[in-house]
Every structure is written in structure tokens, then in C-alpha cells.
Design a protein around this motif. Structure first.
Motif, mmCIF file in Angstrom:
data_model
loop_
_atom_site.group_PDB
_atom_site.id
_atom_site.type_symbol
_atom_site.label_atom_id
_atom_site.label_comp_id
_atom_site.label_asym_id
_atom_site.label_seq_id
_atom_site.Cartn_x
_atom_site.Cartn_y
_atom_site.Cartn_z
ATOM 1 N N SER A 61 67.393 23.602 51.277
ATOM 2 C CA SER A 61 67.267 24.683 52.250
ATOM 3 C C SER A 61 68.599 25.156 52.826
ATOM 4 N N ASN A 62 69.713 24.470 52.484
ATOM 5 C CA ASN A 62 70.993 24.919 53.037
ATOM 6 C C ASN A 62 71.386 26.305 52.538
ATOM 7 N N ILE A 63 70.700 26.779 51.512
ATOM 8 C CA ILE A 63 70.962 28.138 51.029
ATOM 9 C C ILE A 63 70.653 29.162 52.123
ATOM 10 N N GLY A 64 69.712 28.818 53.018
ATOM 11 C CA GLY A 64 69.414 29.700 54.145
ATOM 12 C C GLY A 64 70.524 29.694 55.180
ATOM 13 N N ASN A 65 71.162 28.520 55.367
ATOM 14 C CA ASN A 65 72.259 28.416 56.327
ATOM 15 C C ASN A 65 73.511 29.158 55.850
ATOM 16 N N VAL A 66 73.776 29.078 54.543
ATOM 17 C CA VAL A 66 75.005 29.695 54.050
ATOM 18 C C VAL A 66 74.853 31.198 53.858
ATOM 19 N N LYS A 67 73.620 31.695 53.834
ATOM 20 C CA LYS A 67 73.444 33.136 53.665
ATOM 21 C C LYS A 67 74.089 33.909 54.806
ATOM 22 N N VAL A 68 74.033 33.345 56.006
ATOM 23 C CA VAL A 68 74.604 34.043 57.157
ATOM 24 C C VAL A 68 76.112 33.855 57.222
ATOM 25 N N ALA A 69 76.683 33.115 56.261
ATOM 26 C CA ALA A 69 78.140 33.002 56.149
ATOM 27 C C ALA A 69 78.627 34.061 55.149
ATOM 28 N N ARG A 70 79.572 33.707 54.257
ATOM 29 C CA ARG A 70 80.207 34.723 53.415
ATOM 30 C C ARG A 70 79.857 34.563 51.941
ATOM 31 N N ILE A 71 78.775 33.865 51.634
ATOM 32 C CA ILE A 71 78.480 33.547 50.244
ATOM 33 C C ILE A 71 78.209 34.791 49.405
ATOM 34 N N THR A 123 74.579 18.057 41.638
ATOM 35 C CA THR A 123 74.338 19.496 41.489
ATOM 36 C C THR A 123 74.705 20.242 42.769
ATOM 37 N N THR A 124 74.375 19.654 43.913
ATOM 38 C CA THR A 124 74.711 20.278 45.196
ATOM 39 C C THR A 124 76.226 20.384 45.360
ATOM 40 N N ILE A 125 76.936 19.329 44.998
ATOM 41 C CA ILE A 125 78.402 19.362 45.084
ATOM 42 C C ILE A 125 78.955 20.476 44.200
ATOM 43 N N PHE A 126 78.451 20.577 42.974
ATOM 44 C CA PHE A 126 78.945 21.587 42.043
ATOM 45 C C PHE A 126 78.649 23.009 42.533
ATOM 46 N N THR A 127 77.586 23.161 43.342
ATOM 47 C CA THR A 127 77.271 24.486 43.878
ATOM 48 C C THR A 127 78.404 25.011 44.743
ATOM 49 N N GLY A 128 79.159 24.099 45.348
ATOM 50 C CA GLY A 128 80.293 24.509 46.168
ATOM 51 C C GLY A 128 81.434 25.124 45.384
ATOM 52 N N PHE A 129 81.335 25.098 44.049
ATOM 53 C CA PHE A 129 82.426 25.623 43.219
ATOM 54 C C PHE A 129 82.003 26.835 42.385
ATOM 55 N N ILE A 130 80.787 27.339 42.603
ATOM 56 C CA ILE A 130 80.332 28.477 41.799
ATOM 57 C C ILE A 130 81.138 29.734 42.154
ATOM 58 N N GLN A 131 81.211 30.651 41.182
ATOM 59 C CA GLN A 131 81.985 31.873 41.374
ATOM 60 C C GLN A 131 81.151 33.130 41.193
ATOM 61 N N TRP A 204 81.165 28.014 53.576
ATOM 62 C CA TRP A 204 79.896 27.777 52.891
ATOM 63 C C TRP A 204 80.064 26.813 51.721
ATOM 64 N N ARG A 205 81.249 26.825 51.087
ATOM 65 C CA ARG A 205 81.507 25.870 49.996
ATOM 66 C C ARG A 205 81.588 24.441 50.543
ATOM 67 N N TRP A 206 82.211 24.285 51.709
ATOM 68 C CA TRP A 206 82.276 22.957 52.318
ATOM 69 C C TRP A 206 80.875 22.438 52.660
ATOM 70 N N TYR A 208 78.094 22.840 50.961
ATOM 71 C CA TYR A 208 77.527 22.250 49.745
ATOM 72 C C TYR A 208 78.237 20.952 49.361
ATOM 73 N N ILE A 209 79.550 20.953 49.432
ATOM 74 C CA ILE A 209 80.315 19.781 48.986
ATOM 75 C C ILE A 209 80.020 18.569 49.874
ATOM 76 N N ILE A 210 80.084 18.760 51.174
ATOM 77 C CA ILE A 210 79.895 17.630 52.098
ATOM 78 C C ILE A 210 78.453 17.138 52.096
ATOM 79 N N GLU A 211 77.491 18.059 52.080
ATOM 80 C CA GLU A 211 76.082 17.638 52.056
ATOM 81 C C GLU A 211 75.736 16.969 50.727
ATOM 82 N N GLY A 212 76.358 17.398 49.638
ATOM 83 C CA GLY A 212 76.140 16.744 48.346
ATOM 84 C C GLY A 212 76.671 15.324 48.326
#
Length: 482
Positions: A61-71, A123-131, A204-206, A208-212
Motif C-alpha cells: 500500500s505504500n504506492i498510495g503514500n508515494v503518489k502524493v510525492a514526486r513519483i 522486489t520492494t527494494i528494487f522498486t526504489g530504483f525503477i525509471q 519516494w525512492r527511500w 521503497y528502499i527502507i521499507e523493503g
């Protein structure tokens, strides 16, 4: 009444034999010592189960939190593409739920749960590196595969430990984690988003990385914290292990054989209770996934800023968890399931009506607390309702998997209805789902009362039993919870 000569006694002080209603064999467990045993089991298993489900829902569900950031800007995605990323998770999620639940006992709980947790953490950690949006699609699909087996397996694990009348409280711990992950996720996202720009990495990348990384640690806890056979857990004394064996003997009909049976899977696939439960779960999960994923966005639409829209979710989620724990307590005490969901849904109906009709932001924020009651109580108690009414093990495993697959397709819907601020479509759709759920629950209550009445008539000799399946929960001695 004459005491049975075949009785075996564990933990007997000066008690009177009160065999379980589910008992096929007459074993006695001292109720005072049983309370202490349950407390010990809760202290051992509950933190591990809550942690793993907390990390699971946090990573989902963190995808909802990062939406309001700059993703969206960073990966060049539109709102429509982002909604697709939310929904695509459930394409793989619903596909693998039933197979995972059925396979759990064979693969063993420790192996399957640890493996799933480890892979989704990476997988969650790797999400922090998507482009790109394609990278988000890929990680969400993989996340869906891994997380698919978690809830059915954890839920099934609880049925291996606790009696029917003890389960709603324990399932409430899982769904409380859904709420707490929203609260913790909002708090954690609020804190981690402050790291925006640290080492040249977006906030927003942090997230994903930290929660992963946090979830990776939980995988180790799961491996050492959940024994494959709860009745022989290392922390139990010899007397407590004997009590566990006697508890299992008392509910042998509910637990069933250790041997896999395709016949039981087929029976579950034809059970009307499974499809009624799945339809109810679908309606309730529209709320669960829409609310838990998009609450920060709903609050932002009320003109709160990015950080406020995250930390204001915290009291809403905590309230939802506390109410669910309270409702689950009475649900177990009264062995009542359906009416509890109907009661909770009334609050949700009022809440969504307020979200759709009022203009004042303070009233709208209050309405989210009302919605939270139905959001968490409904799916949890409905699942417990199925848990306690299906036996034996492999029939129940299949039923849980099928029900969850049907219910979780709501995640695909929720990603599409919450597209644009102020989310009128999403809130209106959720209100409609709640109202329809009320009628479905009433229908299932009527069906179960009819089935119980038929069993009572057969036992009384008023009717003949011509059903093809008369084992497990179809046995005339097995009475369904309403």
C-alpha cells in the motif's frame, strides 16, 4: 451424567468434564490452564504473524503514500497509468492465492511464508530504483505473486492453532495490521519523505528502499518464529503439548486428515457458502483496497498538503484497528459473524454519504473514521465466517483460497474507480458496494439458518438425509455459525 470411562484428562485440577461441542473423542482440557495456554500461544505467534502481515501490506500500500510525492514526475507517468499500476498487482495476486493455500501444509508453513516474504522484500527494494512506468508494472506484478500466498496461508495457520470460537479475535489481529500498516505507513512515509534529496535520491525512492529492508528482516523472524507444527512448538512444555494434542483431538472433524485429497478440493469448489462469501468479500474489499491505498489522496483532495495527507491517516487507521478488535471479541463470544458485519457496514454507509454530500473538510475527515469501521470489520469477520463453517483442513484451504481470489479481484476495481480528485466515483462506488453487501449478507444468513434447521430435523428423525456429502462441515452434528 455418568463420566465416560474412555476419558483422558490433561491439566485437571478439580474440574468437571465439559467436552467440546466439536469433540468426537472425549478428552478434557482444564479451562483455567487452557486460558494460560492460549495466552502463551498468542504471545508467541501473534507478534510474528502481525509483523509479517504488517510488512506485507506496508509494501503493497505504500504506492498510495508515494503518489502524493514526486513519483509520477520522476517516472514520466500519468494518473491513468498509475491507476493501472495499482490494479495490475491483483492480476497475479488473485491467481496464486488458492494454490498457495492448498500447498501450504505440503511445502510447510515455515518454508512457504519465509520464501514469499524474502522475495517480495527484495522486489520492494528494487522498486526504489525503477525509471519508468514499465518498471513499476513489473515490480507490482512480482509483488502480487509473492504476497498472494501470505494471507490465505496465515489465515489457514490460525485455524491449525485455534478453535472455531477463538478465531475472529485472531483474524482481527491480521486485519488490524492492515489498519496499522496504513497508520505506520503514513507515519513512516512522512518521516522518510523528509530524506528527499539525500545522496541525490528522491524521497519516494527511500520509502521503497527502507521499507523493503525492514521486510527482509521480518523474513528471518518468520523462519524462526513460526513452527511447522504449532502443537509441538519449542516454547511449549510437555503438559502444554499434550493439551494441544487433546484440543486437536476434540476438533478432529474440523481439522481432518493430514493427507491431501482432491475430493475435498472439489467439494469446496461446489460449496454455495464459498461463492456467497466470495461475493460479500468482493464488495467489502472494494472498500478495503480503495480506502487503504487512496486515503492519503482523498485527504489531499480536501486541500491538505503532502505531509498532512500522510500523517492525518494515522488516527483513522488506529481507530479502525481498535474497533475491529472490539467487534471481533464479541463476535467470538457470541459465535455471531454475519450480523456483526451488517452492524459495522451501517457506519460505513453513513461515512461515504457524508464524503459525497458535505463540503466542510472537518466533517469529511470525521466521515473517514466512520468509513474505517466498515473497511476493516467487514472483510475480517466475513473471512472468519467462512473459516469456522468449512471443514476439514484441505476443504477449508481450498475454500479460503477461492474466496480470497474472488474477493481480491476488487483490488483491480479499486485502482480504476479512484482516478481523479475529488474521487466522487470511488466514494460513490464504495457506497453502492456496501449497500449491496448488506443484502448479500442477509441472503447468506438465511441460507445458513436453513442448513442448520435441516441438520436439526435430520437429527430429530423428521427428515431423511439424501445429500451426497455428509462429512466435515456437512455432518449433521456440525452446526454453522450465523
Amino acid at each position: 451424567m455418568e463420566e465416560p470411562k474412555s476419558e483422558k484428562v490433561v491439566g485437571l485440577d478439580n474440574g468437571i468434564d465439559q467436552p467440546s461441542n466439536e469433540a468426537e473423542h472425549e478428552f478434557y482440557v482444564d479451562p483455567v490452564k487452557e486460558v494460560k495456554l492460549l495466552a502463551k500461544l498468542d504471545l508467541a505467534f501473534t507478534p510474528v504473524i502481525m509483523l509479517v502481515y504488517l510488512s506485507c501490506f506496508l509494501d503493497r500500500s505504500n504506492i498510495g503514500n508515494v503518489k502524493v510525492a514526486r513519483i509520477l514526475t520522476d517516472i514520466n507517468a500519468t494518473n491513468s497509468q498509475f491507476s493501472t499500476a495499482v490494479s495490475i498487482f491483483y492480476a497475479t495476486y488473485v491467481t496464486f492465492e488458492a494454490p498457495a493455500a492448498i500447498a501450504m501444509k505440503k511445502v510447510t508453513p515455515r518454508v512457504i511464508l519465509t520464501t514469499l516474504c524474502l522475495v517480495w522484500s527484495l522486489t520492494t527494494i528494487f522498486t526504489g530504483f525503477i525509471q519508468s512506468i514499465g518498471g513499476l508494472y513489473a515490480t507490482r506484478l512480482i509483488l502480487g505473486v509473492c504476497e498472494a500466498g501470505l494471507f490465505p496461508c496465515l489465515n489457514l495457520y490460525l485455524t491449525m492453532v485455534y478453535r472455531r470460537e477463538e478465531q475472529a479475535k485472531r483474524v482481527s489481529y491480521l486485519f488490524s495490521c492492515t489498519a496499522l500498516s496504513g497508520a505506520f505507513g503514513g507515519l513512516l512515509a512522512y518521516a522518510i519523505l523528509q530524506m528527499d534529496g539525500v545522496s541525490g535520491v528522491a524521497g519516494w525512492r527511500w520509502v521503497y528502499i527502507i521499507e523493503g529492508i525492514f521486510s527482509t528482516v521480518i523474513a528471518v523472524v518468520v523462519f524462526f518464529g513460526l513452527p511447522n507444527d504449532p502443537s509441538n512448538a519449542w516454547f511449549l512444555s510437555d503438559e502444554e503439548k499434550e493439551m494441544m494434542r487433546f484440543r486437536n483431538a476434540q476438533r478432529k472433524q474440523y481439522l481432518g486428515s493430514e493427507e491431501f485429497s482432491w475430493e475435498e478440493i472439489c467439494i469446496a469448489a461446489k460449496d454455495p457458502k464459498v461463492y456467497m462469501s466470495g461475493a460479500i468479500q468482493f464488495m467489502q474489499d472494494i472498500l478495503l483496497y480503495g480506502f487503504s491505498t487512496f486515503l492519503p489522496s482523498i485527504l489531499k483532495a480536501m486541500k491538505y498538503d503532502t505531509l498532512q495527507s500522510n500523517y492525518l491517516t494515522i488516527p483513522v487507521y488506529i481507530w479502525g484497528a481498535l474497533v475491529f478488535l472490539c467487534v471481533a471479541f464479541f463476535s467470538d463470544r457470541w459465535s455471531m459473524r454475519g450480523p456483526m458485519v451488517i452492524f459495522a457496514n451501517i457506519f460505513g454507509i453513513i461515512g461515504y454519504i457524508l464524503l459525497l454530500t458535505v463540503k466542510q473538510n472537518g466533517v469529511k475527515y470525521f466521515a473517514t473514521f466512520l468509513c474505517a469501521v466498515a473497511v476493516y470489520v467487514g472483510p475480517g469477520i466475513n473471512l472468519t465466517w467462512l473459516n469456522v463453517n468449512v471443514a476439514p483442513h484441505y476443504r477449508r484451504a481450498a475454500a479460503i483460497g477461492f474466496q480470497q481470489s474472488m474477493g481480491n479481484t476488487a483490488g483491480i476495481v479499486s485502482g480504476q474507480i479512484y482516478r481523479n480528485s475529488p474521487y466522487t466515483l470511488g466514494n460513490a462506488f464504495s457506497l453502492g458496494a456496501l449497500c449491496l453487501s448488506q443484502f448479500l449478507i442477509l441472503g447468506k444468513i438465511f441460507y445458513i439458518k436453513r442448513e442448520n434447521a435441516f441438520k436439526e430435523a435430520v437429527r430429530a428423525g423428521k427428515k431423511s438425509d439424501k445429500r451426497k456429502v455428509t462429512t466435515g462441515d456437512r455432518d449433521v452434528e456440525f452446526m454453522y455459525h450465523i
